[in-house]
Scaffold this motif. Structure first.
Motif, short mmCIF file in Angstrom:
data_model
loop_
_atom_site.label_atom_id
_atom_site.label_comp_id
_atom_site.label_asym_id
_atom_site.label_seq_id
_atom_site.Cartn_x
_atom_site.Cartn_y
_atom_site.Cartn_z
N TYR A 73 0.90 -1.21 -0.01
CA TYR A 73 -0.04 -0.12 -0.11
C TYR A 73 0.86 1.10 0.23
O TYR A 73 1.62 1.33 0.81
CB TYR A 73 -1.09 -0.03 1.18
N GLY A 74 0.55 2.10 -0.75
CA GLY A 74 1.55 3.27 -1.06
C GLY A 74 0.64 4.54 -0.50
O GLY A 74 -0.43 4.51 -0.06
N GLU A 75 1.36 5.75 -0.70
CA GLU A 75 0.84 6.93 -0.11
C GLU A 75 -0.65 7.22 -0.47
O GLU A 75 -1.42 7.87 0.20
CB GLU A 75 1.70 7.90 -0.25
N GLU A 76 -0.87 6.92 -1.85
CA GLU A 76 -2.19 7.18 -2.40
C GLU A 76 -3.33 6.32 -1.72
O GLU A 76 -4.47 6.55 -1.89
CB GLU A 76 -2.22 6.77 -3.86
N ILE A 90 -3.72 11.56 12.56
CA ILE A 90 -3.75 9.95 12.37
C ILE A 90 -3.68 9.75 10.73
O ILE A 90 -4.19 10.37 10.27
CB ILE A 90 -4.94 9.53 13.12
N GLN A 91 -3.08 8.81 10.47
CA GLN A 91 -2.89 8.40 9.20
C GLN A 91 -3.14 6.69 9.11
O GLN A 91 -2.61 6.12 9.68
CB GLN A 91 -1.55 8.40 8.74
N TRP A 92 -4.36 6.32 8.35
CA TRP A 92 -4.68 5.08 8.40
C TRP A 92 -3.69 4.76 7.13
O TRP A 92 -3.97 4.99 5.93
CB TRP A 92 -6.21 4.83 7.79
N LEU A 93 -3.01 3.25 7.54
CA LEU A 93 -1.99 2.70 6.55
C LEU A 93 -2.70 2.12 5.57
O LEU A 93 -2.01 1.74 4.27
CB LEU A 93 -0.87 2.29 7.35
N VAL A 94 -3.63 1.44 5.75
CA VAL A 94 -4.42 0.61 4.99
C VAL A 94 -5.67 0.80 4.84
O VAL A 94 -6.59 1.10 5.50
CB VAL A 94 -4.23 -1.03 5.66
N PRO A 95 -6.29 1.04 3.32
CA PRO A 95 -7.48 1.19 3.20
C PRO A 95 -8.53 0.46 3.71
O PRO A 95 -8.43 -0.84 3.84
CB PRO A 95 -7.97 1.64 1.80
N GLU A 96 -9.77 0.76 4.16
CA GLU A 96 -10.64 -0.01 5.07
C GLU A 96 -10.29 -1.01 6.08
O GLU A 96 -10.81 -2.15 6.27
CB GLU A 96 -11.64 -0.84 3.98
N SER A 97 -9.12 -0.62 6.61
CA SER A 97 -8.60 -1.34 7.63
C SER A 97 -9.54 -1.61 8.78
O SER A 97 -9.49 -2.59 9.73
CB SER A 97 -7.16 -0.93 8.22
N ASN A 98 -10.41 -0.47 9.11
CA ASN A 98 -11.25 -0.60 10.31
C ASN A 98 -12.34 -1.88 10.12
O ASN A 98 -13.26 -2.23 10.95
CB ASN A 98 -12.20 0.63 10.58
#
Length: 180
Positions: A73-76, A90-98
């Protein structure tokens, strides 16, 4: 094609027991077990109902091409949020990680900043301090962690992480899904 194995994998991805899948499809736990071991074959109607409950279309089920899972996973892909009042970003590092079993984030604390206070849960928390120093308040106890140190705790008590450095602190944090 191992239909039973694919049904079992779909069931496990949904976090269902054989009994729970049986209840949702009006099938017995024993019959689900037989299907998953390829000892029995469902009727077309039963098969389509199973797929519907498991959230899978027939096309997806029979698609032999393995879909490659996303690994890097990149910055985009990352999402940011800043709370200037509480002094953190806060920066979520992986989309939909929740929606996944682990939620990795990067927290940057300004001087005097702190992340919100969390209620007790069954989650587990791991963190690694990249720079600065933080305090982990866990119940009535406090634990200090500085750059290069890791933290790990069960979230069974009220907890909060705050900056304990005369400057900016950064931490990578991963929290498991809470089942409360």
């Amino acid at each position: 094609m191992e239909i039973g194995k694919k049904i079992k994998n779909l069931r496990l991805k949904k976090g269902l027991t054989q009994e729970e899948l049986g209840e949702r499809t009006d099938l017995s736990k024993g019959y689900i077990s037989q299907l998953e071991r390829d000892l029995s074959s469902p009727s077309i109607e039963t098969f389509f109902h199973l797929l519907e409950v498991l959230g899978c279309s027939p096309k997806e089920f029979f698609d032999e091409e393995k879909r490659e899972q996303k690994v890097v996973y990149g910055e985009e892909d990352q999402t940011d949020y800043a709370d200037e009042e509480k002094g953190y970003e806060i920066q979520w590092l992986v989309p939909e990680s929740n929606e996944k079993e682990m939620e990795p984030v990067k927290l940057v604390f300004q001087r005097g900043g702190g992340f919100k206070r969390f209620e007790p849960s069954l989650a587990e928390t791991f963190g690694y301090v990249l720079s600065g120093q933080v305090i982990v308040q866990l119940g009535k106890r406090e634990y200090k962690a500085k750059a290069g140190e890791a933290i790990y705790f069960h979230s069974s008590e009220e907890h909060q992480i705050i900056n304990d450095f005369d400057g900016t602190s950064e931490i990578i944090l991963t929290v498991t899904e809470s089942y409360l």
